[in-house]
Write a protein that holds these residues in place. Sequence first.
Motif, PDB file in Angstrom:
ATOM      1  N   ARG A  72     -13.109  50.087  -5.460  1.00 10.47           N
ATOM      2  CA  ARG A  72     -13.956  49.130  -4.766  1.00 10.47           C
ATOM      3  C   ARG A  72     -13.218  47.805  -4.545  1.00 10.47           C
ATOM      4  N   TRP A  73     -12.617  47.351  -5.609  1.00  9.00           N
ATOM      5  CA  TRP A  73     -11.860  46.087  -5.562  1.00  9.00           C
ATOM      6  C   TRP A  73     -10.740  46.197  -4.526  1.00  9.00           C
ATOM      7  N   ALA A  74     -10.010  47.307  -4.593  1.00 14.64           N
ATOM      8  CA  ALA A  74      -8.896  47.506  -3.673  1.00 14.64           C
ATOM      9  C   ALA A  74      -9.385  47.520  -2.228  1.00 14.64           C
ATOM     10  N   SER A  75     -10.489  48.203  -1.980  1.00  9.64           N
ATOM     11  CA  SER A  75     -10.920  48.293  -0.578  1.00  9.64           C
ATOM     12  C   SER A  75     -11.474  46.945  -0.106  1.00  9.64           C
ATOM     13  N   ASP A  76     -12.077  46.197  -1.006  1.00 10.88           N
ATOM     14  CA  ASP A  76     -12.528  44.848  -0.629  1.00 10.88           C
ATOM     15  C   ASP A  76     -11.343  43.990  -0.190  1.00 10.88           C
ATOM     16  N   LEU A  77     -10.282  44.091  -0.954  1.00 12.49           N
ATOM     17  CA  LEU A  77      -9.118  43.262  -0.636  1.00 12.49           C
ATOM     18  C   LEU A  77      -8.408  43.778   0.612  1.00 12.49           C
ATOM     19  N   ALA A  78      -8.455  45.101   0.812  1.00 13.37           N
ATOM     20  CA  ALA A  78      -7.884  45.647   2.043  1.00 13.37           C
ATOM     21  C   ALA A  78      -8.626  45.057   3.242  1.00 13.37           C
TER      22      ALA A  78
END
Lengths: 468, 468, 468, 468
Positions: free
Chosen positions: D72-78
């Motif tokens: 989730r965190w990774a996709s938010d930052l993506a």
Amino acid sequence: MYPCTSIAEHNSMEEILKKTVVTLPTYEMRDKSPPPPESNSLEFMLFYKSLEKEQRLEFLEKLSHDFGVDHRWASDLAAKLLDTQGRDVATILQVEDRLRYSLTPRYRQLLTHISKVQGGVKFLVDLRADLIEFASSKISDSPHMRDLNSTLKSLLSEWFSVGLLRLERITWQSPCEILQKISQYEAVHPVRNWTDIKRRVGPYRRCYAFTHASMPGEPLVVLHVALTEDIANNIQGIVREFATLDADEDVNKINAAIFYSISSTQAGLQGVELGNYLIKRVVRELQSEFPHMAQFSSLSPIPGFSSWLQGALGQHKKEGRATELLSEQEWREVEDVTGTAPGAPALEALRRLIGTSEWIHSDRLIHSLEPALMRLCAWYLYGEKRRGYALNPVANFHLQNGATMWRLNWQADTSPRGIANSCGIMVNYRYFLQETSTNSAAYMQNKFIKASEQVLGLVSQFQKSSKL
Amino acid sequence: MYPCTSIAEHNSMEEILKKTVVTLPTYEMRDKSPPPPESNSLEFMLFYKSLEKEQRLEFLEKLSHDFGVDHRWASDLAAKLLDTQGRDVATILQVEDRLRYSLTPRYRQLLTHISKVQGGVKFLVDLRADLIEFASSKISDSPHMRDLNSTLKSLLSEWFSVGLLRLERITWQSPCEILQKISQYEAVHPVRNWTDIKRRVGPYRRCYAFTHASMPGEPLVVLHVALTEDIANNIQGIVREFATLDADEDVNKINAAIFYSISSTQAGLQGVELGNYLIKRVVRELQSEFPHMAQFSSLSPIPGFSSWLQGALGQHKKEGRATELLSEQEWREVEDVTGTAPGAPALEALRRLIGTSEWIHSDRLIHSLEPALMRLCAWYLYGEKRRGYALNPVANFHLQNGATMWRLNWQADTSPRGIANSCGIMVNYRYFLQETSTNSAAYMQNKFIKASEQVLGLVSQFQKSSKL
Amino acid sequence: MYPCTSIAEHNSMEEILKKTVVTLPTYEMRDKSPPPPESNSLEFMLFYKSLEKEQRLEFLEKLSHDFGVDHRWASDLAAKLLDTQGRDVATILQVEDRLRYSLTPRYRQLLTHISKVQGGVKFLVDLRADLIEFASSKISDSPHMRDLNSTLKSLLSEWFSVGLLRLERITWQSPCEILQKISQYEAVHPVRNWTDIKRRVGPYRRCYAFTHASMPGEPLVVLHVALTEDIANNIQGIVREFATLDADEDVNKINAAIFYSISSTQAGLQGVELGNYLIKRVVRELQSEFPHMAQFSSLSPIPGFSSWLQGALGQHKKEGRATELLSEQEWREVEDVTGTAPGAPALEALRRLIGTSEWIHSDRLIHSLEPALMRLCAWYLYGEKRRGYALNPVANFHLQNGATMWRLNWQADTSPRGIANSCGIMVNYRYFLQETSTNSAAYMQNKFIKASEQVLGLVSQFQKSSKL
Amino acid sequence: MYPCTSIAEHNSMEEILKKTVVTLPTYEMRDKSPPPPESNSLEFMLFYKSLEKEQRLEFLEKLSHDFGVDHRWASDLAAKLLDTQGRDVATILQVEDRLRYSLTPRYRQLLTHISKVQGGVKFLVDLRADLIEFASSKISDSPHMRDLNSTLKSLLSEWFSVGLLRLERITWQSPCEILQKISQYEAVHPVRNWTDIKRRVGPYRRCYAFTHASMPGEPLVVLHVALTEDIANNIQGIVREFATLDADEDVNKINAAIFYSISSTQAGLQGVELGNYLIKRVVRELQSEFPHMAQFSSLSPIPGFSSWLQGALGQHKKEGRATELLSEQEWREVEDVTGTAPGAPALEALRRLIGTSEWIHSDRLIHSLEPALMRLCAWYLYGEKRRGYALNPVANFHLQNGATMWRLNWQADTSPRGIANSCGIMVNYRYFLQETSTNSAAYMQNKFIKASEQVLGLVSQFQKSSKL
């Protein structure tokens, strides 16, 4: 460097000797003469190494005979010393010094020079091994050869003085070269493989050696120690026990240090005290590692007991005293087990039994022979002498060191070798550190053997029961 | 362990000696006697160390006087040896051996035992340093003390035999302890700081030392070597040149090895050959590192030249031969520069000049004094003798080793010390490896000095011009 | 190898970079690409070393700017990751891995390759030192340069991970090279000479360093420890006390370990935790050597206190609050001693006093200034902050490690340096081993400083008396 | 420490993981968080070691699945990264860095912390060996497990980077421990006893290993080299030749270095390049020892050739192409010797022959089979592929390193093992130092195999004669 065909030829021996064993300088010039060139020593060494055994003998005989003390010179100075009696002390001292100098064998200088070249000390150690071999095989036992041997021994004693030796602890981290040598040298309890030697340098074990600056990487005398809870009475528990191979040592389980093997590696250092000093140094080392440790003891083999016993039995039989060595009860047991008649037949059966090591598989025999063999063995160690000292060489070694003959152990070495050598019996020579120097002096000067009550008890049983 | 107040008391000396210097065993028991307990040796050492200088002297005199050879025994055996003349050789050899044994001073055994305890060898080296000091200060020069000294020296010679020494190359990676010691011991060209010593073990330099198993971490004799293109004629270029401190060595620039400093560190090893052997070992080492290297030479100081020159000038003045040492032309230069009248005043001015080292700042003086000082110095080195050998100790050392007196170098050491000692002159003693053993023998036996044409030329100039 | 004139030329920079910073392989080929030849890395290193400072800056800026992350590629993959949301986990993981790979700066590979060649790691450590210097001098603080710095730091952190470091105890037996380096690196209490450094590795002292396989012989961080009876309150007793230089350690007098100096030697390893781990390892080491040891503490300098105090006094004067920092009684003493009027003149006199270090020679001033300086110092250490953490860097270091601010010591460093830096005050940060990890977390996460009653007491006195 | 009964219980796995795999700090706090206490890592290690194989699998699956990347965190930052496109570069770099951070699996931190505790790196190497075993046995091949494996591999690659490895030459002076390990690890040509291993580190041999600071005394990859006059074509001459065991090396007889065995010892370092770098370092080492040496080559086994051949023969038989692999003449020989009919029976006879190794005792068969087996083997090595690269793993290793497939050698390994594996054929992969990097790139990127004329000739014979 030498054409191999010619070097060993007869006449060249004399030439080589004349060339390499230079004349002693005069007394006045003794500190003014430069050493002969190194090539002299190297030539001597090379030549000697190229010789066959018999040629070596011939060569050394020539050396010792023709290049020793100048007897004329010595006797002239002896006469002069007699003349100076009553003169002032300075004169006497001077003549004594000249006389001492004149008593130096001419070859002594050569030996000293050889010691200075690379590999020279090792060469002399090996040369002395030859001398010892010649002497012991009685091939040659001339007074000149004895003089050469004793001159060389006294030089080696200086060079291998304890202050010049290095104590090394051997571990699994030591160079492979040294561990392989230690495996080969271990004659008491042979090393079979890597695991065996790893065991002997692993936890609850210590292995120490003396090495010397002139022979790097060469252990001169090796001592194996087991660290145990109590004084060990059995060797298999030491050399065949692999359970603790990867364990950490628990210092609380270490109360005793057992010297279970000591081996000298250089035949040429016979008579040069090393083992004695090694034991003392190791004791100090162990005391500093384990300050609470209070028990130091060997667990030693008894080489020669079985053959001595065979001899004694044979002697008794011959002399018709077949029944003396054992008690009636003991003989009865032997007769029972072997199904033989009393007297000579039983004795013969007993000899055979001991000769074949078969008795070890019979619990009954093990049990019934114990008292007899133990007291016979105690006598062998304590009572059998050579020139007044213990006949058994291991006993003699530890008694010289000041140890006490402390405990005989039944079934202590059940390996075929152990049974064959000493009916499986081993002995602890115990080192009571406060007593060793007095014990040593008492033994060496008065031939007195310090022994424990157990040993003395067995000896007195023997004396009562046997009329050897 | 000892209360300091009492140990040095008079009567305790005798007690200590009686207790620690045990009687020699009889000839028959000589191999049967266990060594006395170590505590004996330790007690002796501790006691001796606790003594003041004068007490030590007294103690050693007692030791050497009361515990030496048993003269009666020796003379009895000398008589016996005379009796055996004509008997069989075995008997003669036997008596000779007994006689030899009887000539052993009783204290010799003690010294041997001390050598075996920890720190014992070092103790004996230091004890001998005391003996040498007593002898050289003429405080004590009794024949007994000389005997003790010579006994100890012969023991030390055995223990410090070359075969037992270890050659160590000292580098910037060596333990700091050893480098600090080497800095301290360097007496020839003092080391001022870390950079100085780093330089002397850095590129284009080698530093070697002999160490001994009995004194670990203690260099016994230290040799400093510079690797140069040509044989160096100047010391400042060696010890004050830092340009190459971090350079890599270029093997093509290395044609010569210059021994520019050799220091013995143990006063007690005086007379025990070490420096000679160290140079030989180092030559071998360098030859194996630089197979093409063919030039080996020292660059040596000339301690004593200036004071010898002062003496000579004084002597000439006194004897009214003021004008002899220099040529007319040379005297004129001195008169000119110093503004003095010919004869005694000029000579006095010259003495003063040399005494103050001021002349070094005058190019004119440097130039005009060169011929005279060079030929005087050549004579000093080559012609001045003591018991037939070179008076200058450094010359004597290298000539004994078989070196050739090869080249005098003007302005070779312009440090204040160099000017003060030898008017800045240094000398190369060159080692022609093929010749060293013949040179050495010729010098030691026939007092013949091998010198180069340059040196001989200067000497002959001197002989022509001076009537010393 | 490079002609020096041309290598640093402008256009060659780009050529070198293009040649040596090879393109990242595609994701598919990332394990299939052989490393570029070593010569690439060597060329880069050689080129960089040949550059002047400003050229290096330019070069690194180019490197970081033109050879970083491929932003287009990264954003494409970021888009793809968003697309895969809701897809199967294998797909998501795959895209994440590709995205992670795309975020690798191109120069990261080069750095890794450099680390593999001889001297490469040391080169990168020094390169990072340049980066830090550029950043701190604000010459360059671009986001690209920050990225380069952080990439390099994270690589260095892996290579200098604690598991790869070797703890070495430095003694007087250690190589001279390492001892000289340690002398040079010692910035806290400078080493003056051989005796100084010998003292710091001698009895009752320990010196430890971390070294690393890639930089042999180079200590990375050095910790000096004194072994004392009580927690030391004075540094002169540690670095200037030579009485015990040759003593044997008496284990009964060793109850506390005082860390009195810790120095990092590599500027380029800033931010890579080493000191912290070194202290922990040393504690373990000491605990195993001295099982009974229970007190561990630093004795730390307080750099910056004096200048902070000067600043505070100046500020007060300017703001007309001259009388606030000291109590009335204290001011009176200052006025008395300095002969000044109350208020600004007295304050000015106090500033001057502190500036010149002269007050240290007046017992009266020493006595009367103590309370004020101690509470001001306590406040400086405890109350002055930067981004919420202790302003004083030494305090910050030990607090991060989990130590307690334990005791301020008056007259603890009376060297000129000590007086000038911190009015002679030093502080113990004590390590209570049970608490360090909780203390450390509390400090780093909540900025909470653990302090003793003494320190808190002084702080509260300060708060009462001063209105800073 | 743990009661053994409970630690492996199901629910404790989750507890342990939750406790020891701490949450990733926020991006802002990433440098502010103190490391978790060491006890965390130790607990994890202890727990893991106490597990049985299947439990370990379960445990690692949980770890990789539940403690990896926060998607989730990774996709938010993506998403955020996409938003910043077109913004200033500082912002973009910032978001990229955050995104990179968010893609760090949570367990990565734990692995890093474990690497710092004593024995931690070795633990991780062994843990990865488990991962590889699970993957290869297809028990578990989840994408999460692959991620864990690849994260761990990349960490190990950093820690075992070449700059951090130490090259050690192993000799007979090396610690016994290391020599015993090297004996055990030698899988290519097994070591039978002390003499065998002594031979392999003796004259005309070299043995090198990489070791690593984190695993002292543990060789990671071992290379055995023989120094020969010509490139060796036979292994028995290398490992069974004892004539030169005590000889001195004659440098004039050393023209070639033959790498005859290379063994990796750590399964967990699969894929971490070590052997390649070891060969390169050793080449450098040998070049500096023997500057004139110009020939470097392996003498390599061909594991898998015999079984491939069996398979090929079986296939031909099945497909009724029995006569294709050999020429008519060759078949006739086989029929003659085996007394079989042409076609399938002869082929079956040939299969049996090769299966039993008996043919080696028939000179006729040795002679008649040579051409066929040599060309089949050449094809196997050169033509058989896996994903485009050489199927044979040894070939693949040396080709990746840039070696040339240089010479097939008939009767090169006549040990039972050699006959069974590869019909006694061995191959030299030769290292032409100028070419290795281009060869390596050509192979890895374009799958191009560099081969000699001999090999290519055999391959082309095969292609003509066979229709595989």
